[in-house]
Design an enzyme around this catalytic site. Sequence first.
Site, PDB file in Angstrom:
ATOM      1  N   ALA A   1      26.486 -70.531  58.865  1.00 26.41           N
ATOM      2  CA  ALA A   1      26.049 -69.134  58.817  1.00 26.41           C
ATOM      3  C   ALA A   1      27.222 -68.161  58.799  1.00 26.41           C
ATOM      4  O   ALA A   1      27.232 -67.216  57.990  1.00 26.41           O
ATOM      5  CB  ALA A   1      25.121 -68.844  59.999  1.00 26.41           C
TER       6      ALA A   1
ATOM      7  N   GLY B   1      18.118 -64.331  47.252  1.00 26.45           N
ATOM      8  CA  GLY B   1      18.210 -65.111  48.482  1.00 26.45           C
ATOM      9  C   GLY B   1      18.442 -64.231  49.692  1.00 26.45           C
ATOM     10  O   GLY B   1      19.395 -63.452  49.731  1.00 26.45           O
TER      11      GLY B   1
ATOM     12  N   GLU C   1      21.314 -82.857  67.153  1.00 24.39           N
ATOM     13  CA  GLU C   1      20.459 -81.953  67.925  1.00 24.39           C
ATOM     14  C   GLU C   1      19.005 -82.398  67.875  1.00 24.39           C
ATOM     15  O   GLU C   1      18.279 -82.313  68.878  1.00 24.39           O
ATOM     16  CB  GLU C   1      20.620 -80.534  67.382  1.00 24.39           C
ATOM     17  CG  GLU C   1      21.999 -79.951  67.675  1.00 24.39           C
ATOM     18  CD  GLU C   1      22.263 -78.632  66.979  1.00 24.39           C
ATOM     19  OE1 GLU C   1      23.251 -77.972  67.336  1.00 24.39           O
ATOM     20  OE2 GLU C   1      21.489 -78.265  66.067  1.00 24.39           O
TER      21      GLU C   1
ATOM     22  N   GLY D   1      19.083 -65.230  52.832  1.00 29.93           N
ATOM     23  CA  GLY D   1      19.705 -65.959  53.928  1.00 29.93           C
ATOM     24  C   GLY D   1      20.789 -65.117  54.574  1.00 29.93           C
ATOM     25  O   GLY D   1      20.861 -63.903  54.394  1.00 29.93           O
ATOM     26  N   PHE D   2      21.676 -65.768  55.310  1.00 29.74           N
ATOM     27  CA  PHE D   2      22.726 -65.037  56.009  1.00 29.74           C
ATOM     28  C   PHE D   2      23.633 -64.293  55.032  1.00 29.74           C
ATOM     29  O   PHE D   2      23.986 -63.137  55.260  1.00 29.74           O
ATOM     30  CB  PHE D   2      23.555 -66.000  56.862  1.00 29.74           C
ATOM     31  CG  PHE D   2      22.805 -66.595  58.009  1.00 29.74           C
ATOM     32  CD1 PHE D   2      22.532 -65.848  59.137  1.00 29.74           C
ATOM     33  CD2 PHE D   2      22.362 -67.908  57.966  1.00 29.74           C
ATOM     34  CE1 PHE D   2      21.839 -66.382  60.199  1.00 29.74           C
ATOM     35  CE2 PHE D   2      21.670 -68.459  59.021  1.00 29.74           C
ATOM     36  CZ  PHE D   2      21.398 -67.695  60.142  1.00 29.74           C
TER      37      PHE D   2
ATOM     38  N   ASP E   1      25.870 -71.484  50.567  1.00 30.69           N
ATOM     39  CA  ASP E   1      25.720 -72.870  50.115  1.00 30.69           C
ATOM     40  C   ASP E   1      25.642 -72.978  48.598  1.00 30.69           C
ATOM     41  O   ASP E   1      25.774 -74.071  48.045  1.00 30.69           O
ATOM     42  CB  ASP E   1      24.460 -73.488  50.727  1.00 30.69           C
ATOM     43  CG  ASP E   1      24.593 -73.693  52.228  1.00 30.69           C
ATOM     44  OD1 ASP E   1      25.739 -73.727  52.717  1.00 30.69           O
ATOM     45  OD2 ASP E   1      23.557 -73.811  52.905  1.00 30.69           O
TER      46      ASP E   1
END
Length: 744
Positions: free
Chosen positions: A643, A327, A492, A329-330, A627
């Site tokens: 994040a 992964g 948002e 991601g962050f 996550d």
Amino acid sequence: MTNASPDSVPTSAAPVADADKLQEERFPPFLRVTVRRWTKWYLEGTETFWPFSDLAVRFFIGMWFLRSGLVKAADWDTALYLAANEYPVTWMSPANAAMTGLAIELIGPILFIAGFFTRPAALAMAALTVISQAVYIPTTTNLIVSAMLIWYVFHGPGALSMDRVLASGMKASALPLARPTVNAWELSREHIAPKVMAAIRVWFGVTLLVAAGIFEPPVAVQTWLPISIFSGFPAWLSILWAAFFFTGFGAVIVSYALFFLIAFFMIAGAHPNITLFPFLFLAIYEAKGAGWLSVDRAILKWLEKNILFDRDYSEIPDRWPHVVVVGAGFGGLAAVERLKRLPVRITLIDKRNYHLFQPLLYQIATATLNPADIATPIRSLFRSDGNVRVIKGEVKGVDNVSRTITYRTSETDHEQQLIFDKLVLATGATHSYFGRDEWGPFAPGLKTIEDGVAVRASILNAFEEAEASGDPERIKRLLTFVIVGAGPTGVELAGAIAELARVSVEREFRTCDPSSAQVILVQSGDRVLPAFPEELSAEAMASLEKLGVEVRLGGRVTEIAERHVRIGEDTLIETETVLWAAGVEASPAAQWLDAKADRAGRIEVNHNLRVLDQHGSAIDDVFAIGDTAGSMAWDGKPVPGLAPAAKQAGVHVSKVIEAELLGKPCPGPFAYKHQGSLATIGRKSAVADFGLFKLSGALAWWLWGLVHVGFLTGARNRVTVTVNWAWSFFAKHSGVRLITEKQV
């Protein structure tokens, strides 16, 4: 695996003699890790900021000449008088001398600032300055400006210049002498400019010795030394800086220290007439270094040979522990960023070839940003790190007993395996429809670029079809947008769709009115943004209503179909566009390991984020972050799916692995430090919760923008997003309204 030495290897590996070690393995961790990180960080920063510093230097030098030229052009008689009487040139007539000087002062600066024919312009301007110093009033400013211009003659301008933009094209063009000219420029920049810089620093060293009173040259020689810059310096200080300049040691320290020292003595009145140009030269000296025959250059060469070089992956020995990170991601990137500086082999696996900044994905869906603005190719992030291998593949299983990962690079490819010594699972999360997966085709969520582009197409296509339709009922249905879930993403998204309809495309349609679009935000709870304090939820609610968003609280969605949404048992909303922002569930990583998991599928972990098996025992060398992990490290509460939380977890796991490899005690338990929560609601409105203080309105909106730009990966993305936001804000126009995919 043993933790007996800093270069720990699997126990199956034989001890490695010093003679067989890679060069960087022979140095202590501080040198090969910390110094390497600091040096690379500084060199990359210098490379990034030099084009802007160069442009500033060229601008101020150019404006100094241009101002003088404009004054002479406005009073030609005075210019002729000065050429004839004040600074006559014996080999030219006064009229020719005045005309030549005026042409240089008017044309040269424009070319120099634009970076077009920079070297010829710099040569002409330097010649004019030297002549002025020789036959007119000698000044320190003339000396410093001429020194910088002579350096520019050999070095040329930075990246923000026409010369650099056109260089590659000219080199490959059929223009006569274009290729050898560009080659000569490059040769001059690489080999002659460092020697010119060396001569300039020796010149400064001599000047400092004269200022210290070590010797006193003739007045004619002193005319060519910028002594006034160092007025007020004690003798010992002048001798110290002279030593730095002569040896070429500590260019960065010298530049910053002299900047403050010169400014201090200027304020103290030692040299009140000092100009900006010495500071501009120090900016060049700091960025480009001490040049030829300098201690700094020798140190950098040693570092490049022994510490800073990047090995090819094939040269990395098998004895280095193999860390697999699943992964990008962050959390995954944060772990790799720290681990890559250790003597380990790293394999980073992700089913996509890019890192995505998910918090701004809704702005792709609402036509504010392009996909490339918030995504970065993973390989580009580690192109200089020879011990990092990136694989585009989808993990299918993990065998903890044999320490293998099974993955597939495509649906038609056969499965492959990797053996790991350490495993970090950072696989993120996906949409959760709470057991109603049949809603998925009618209510897409936002997790990937493909999702964002498809949702954008659906939203824009709704306006297009409404324009073409003559059926009032269908137009109303098309212009009704339902967002399920009022967390940050839902809020948002609702605000952005409302602004798109009422601001960006309001005047672009003829038979339908986009401003009549109905944006409905459905929330099963009693307030929007339930994770925020109640007062901020109320502020967000008011901002949404001001934008025209209809918020329905306490409404549980019971049915989603192609052309309607049902809330509860009685309320039916006719719509063709439903967006899901109500829930997520973890990836199937828990199933791969047969590990303990919570109701959302998150893997249960211990205090150091090690994965727990079904019996609650930690699985050695297997970690879960972001996550993927169900950590209770937020003062006993679940760590949020943000994040910063993922990045903190990635850093913690890397510290644990580093400590084990270096034979040091493991750091304390992971403790999530909440840095705040932010959500934006359209133009100039946002809410921010930092615990002790809370913000809402325009100030929170500006803060939200700064934080999100800061979290983006890469300078290009930061600049592009900022420019697009500025364009959208001031022009009230969204320029990414392209329907490029089939609507969902």
